[in-house]
Design an enzyme around this catalytic site. Structure first.
Site, PDB file in Angstrom:
ATOM      1  N   ASP A 269      49.410 -41.212  30.040  1.00  0.00           N
ATOM      2  CA  ASP A 269      48.352 -41.983  30.689  1.00  0.00           C
ATOM      3  C   ASP A 269      48.201 -43.306  29.944  1.00  0.00           C
ATOM      4  O   ASP A 269      48.520 -43.395  28.738  1.00  0.00           O
ATOM      5  CB  ASP A 269      47.029 -41.217  30.672  1.00  0.00           C
ATOM      6  CG  ASP A 269      45.951 -41.929  31.479  1.00  0.00           C
ATOM      7  OD1 ASP A 269      46.123 -42.055  32.703  1.00  0.00           O
ATOM      8  OD2 ASP A 269      44.952 -42.373  30.890  1.00  0.00           O
TER       9      ASP A 269
ATOM     10  N   GLU B 222      45.579 -47.023  29.616  1.00  0.00           N
ATOM     11  CA  GLU B 222      44.412 -47.832  29.973  1.00  0.00           C
ATOM     12  C   GLU B 222      44.851 -49.286  29.895  1.00  0.00           C
ATOM     13  O   GLU B 222      45.734 -49.647  29.101  1.00  0.00           O
ATOM     14  CB  GLU B 222      43.234 -47.563  29.035  1.00  0.00           C
ATOM     15  CG  GLU B 222      42.771 -46.115  29.000  1.00  0.00           C
ATOM     16  CD  GLU B 222      42.277 -45.588  30.337  1.00  0.00           C
ATOM     17  OE1 GLU B 222      41.912 -46.423  31.213  1.00  0.00           O
ATOM     18  OE2 GLU B 222      42.267 -44.360  30.523  1.00  0.00           O
TER      19      GLU B 222
ATOM     20  N   ASP C 236      42.818 -38.121  28.635  1.00  0.00           N
ATOM     21  CA  ASP C 236      43.217 -37.918  30.029  1.00  0.00           C
ATOM     22  C   ASP C 236      44.593 -37.274  30.132  1.00  0.00           C
ATOM     23  O   ASP C 236      44.850 -36.477  31.040  1.00  0.00           O
ATOM     24  CB  ASP C 236      43.208 -39.249  30.776  1.00  0.00           C
ATOM     25  CG  ASP C 236      41.802 -39.735  31.091  1.00  0.00           C
ATOM     26  OD1 ASP C 236      40.841 -39.029  30.716  1.00  0.00           O
ATOM     27  OD2 ASP C 236      41.653 -40.805  31.709  1.00  0.00           O
TER      28      ASP C 236
ATOM     29  N   HIS D 240      36.880 -47.650  30.923  1.00  0.00           N
ATOM     30  CA  HIS D 240      37.346 -47.052  29.668  1.00  0.00           C
ATOM     31  C   HIS D 240      36.496 -47.397  28.448  1.00  0.00           C
ATOM     32  O   HIS D 240      36.618 -46.751  27.407  1.00  0.00           O
ATOM     33  CB  HIS D 240      38.804 -47.426  29.390  1.00  0.00           C
ATOM     34  CG  HIS D 240      39.123 -48.889  29.477  1.00  0.00           C
ATOM     35  ND1 HIS D 240      38.533 -49.838  28.677  1.00  0.00           N
ATOM     36  CD2 HIS D 240      39.992 -49.564  30.283  1.00  0.00           C
ATOM     37  CE1 HIS D 240      39.025 -51.029  28.967  1.00  0.00           C
ATOM     38  NE2 HIS D 240      39.904 -50.901  29.946  1.00  0.00           N
TER      39      HIS D 240
ATOM     40  N   HIS E 198      37.137 -42.977  30.558  1.00  0.00           N
ATOM     41  CA  HIS E 198      38.569 -42.730  30.526  1.00  0.00           C
ATOM     42  C   HIS E 198      39.115 -43.036  29.136  1.00  0.00           C
ATOM     43  O   HIS E 198      38.671 -43.969  28.466  1.00  0.00           O
ATOM     44  CB  HIS E 198      39.280 -43.624  31.549  1.00  0.00           C
ATOM     45  CG  HIS E 198      39.031 -43.240  32.960  1.00  0.00           C
ATOM     46  ND1 HIS E 198      39.993 -43.296  33.942  1.00  0.00           N
ATOM     47  CD2 HIS E 198      37.911 -42.782  33.569  1.00  0.00           C
ATOM     48  CE1 HIS E 198      39.476 -42.901  35.088  1.00  0.00           C
ATOM     49  NE2 HIS E 198      38.218 -42.587  34.888  1.00  0.00           N
TER      50      HIS E 198
END
Length: 258
Positions: free
Chosen positions: A7, A9, A158, A57, A153
């Site tokens: 994942d 960001e 995640d 986030h 997040h």
């Protein structure tokens, strides 16, 4: 089989507008079990973060001062994911950002697809649950995965949650604890990149109706046909091999009192 659940960001939503990756989180699975190995880096994006992304986030631009730039961790990342199958939710988003970061590096352009296969769990969820919400939070609720720590997040958090969701969607496996201290760490292992089947091959018992059950079924069909004046859907869609005949109660098979 080696898989890496990944994942990211980012500073925004469009890599083509020079938005950048600011966090990468990866969790390694070996033969559908957590190996204990992870890859986690915060990155200096060398630009500001959009307010919308910050609300998702919670990573401020000042939080990233002193963090490495993508170019400084690129080879380490590629070594970690190389040869594995990447498991990503909405893979097109993350892969587009990673490819954009790789394109900024000197030398011949490289892409994620050149070193990994990619499995998109969003596409998988839409196949398994058409017409339903398939966000990561929705899937956590559907598969009873604990995501109580996910107030904002975060790439590594995640990735760990997605690993649990992915294993539940594809046949089940003991949940990944958010702390993986109990899992043994593995060094380099042989790699094969065969995709995980969507459903495990489990033999199913298929019971066969008894003659008595078939006869009772015919009785019920006859009752429905009579009550509807013969307007029954199954005859219109797929005519029976033998027409349904009305069976009088005295002709119906009697259940044993034993």
């Amino acid at each position: 089989m080696r898989q890496v659940v990944l994942d990211t960001e980012t500073t925004g939503l469009e890599p083509e507008l020079n938005h950048r990756v600011i966090e990468i989180g990866c969790v390694e699975l070996l033969n559908r079990r957590p190996s204990g190995r992870t890859f986690h880096r915060y990155l200096n994006p060398e630009r500001e973060i959009d307010d919308g992304a910050l609300a998702v986030h919670g990573i401020a631009r000042t939080d990233l001062d002193g963090q490495p730039r993508f170019a400084e961790i690129a080879e380490e990342l590629l070594a970690f994911i190389g040869g594995a199958e990447l498991v990503i939710h909405n893979a097109a988003f993350d892969v587009a950002f990673l490819d954009a970061e790789l394109a900024r590096l000197p030398g011949a352009p490289r892409q994620v697809a050149a070193v990994c296969q990619v499995l998109d769990t969003l596409a998988l969820a839409r196949e398994l649950h058409p017409g339903q919400r398939n966000s990561l939070d929705a899937l956590c609720k559907r598969y009873e995965i604990d995501n109580s720590e996910r107030e904002l997040h975060g790439a590594l958090l995640d990735a760990r949650i997605l690993a649990d969701v992915y294993l539940a969607m594809t046949g089940g496996q003991g949940a990944l604890a958010l702390s993986e201290a109990d899992e043994p760490a593995h060094a380099h292992t042989s790699v094969r990149t065969t995709r995980t089947p969507l459903r495990l091959a489990v033999p199913l018992a298929v019971p066969t109706a008894t003659p008595e059950e078939i006869a009772a079924h015919q009785v019920m069909l006859a009752v429905i046909a009579k009550a509807s004046g013969g307007r029954v859907l199954w005859e219109a869609l797929e005519p029976l091999r033998e027409p349904v005949r009305v069976v009088h109660q005295e002709d119906a098979p009697q259940r044993s009192s034993a």
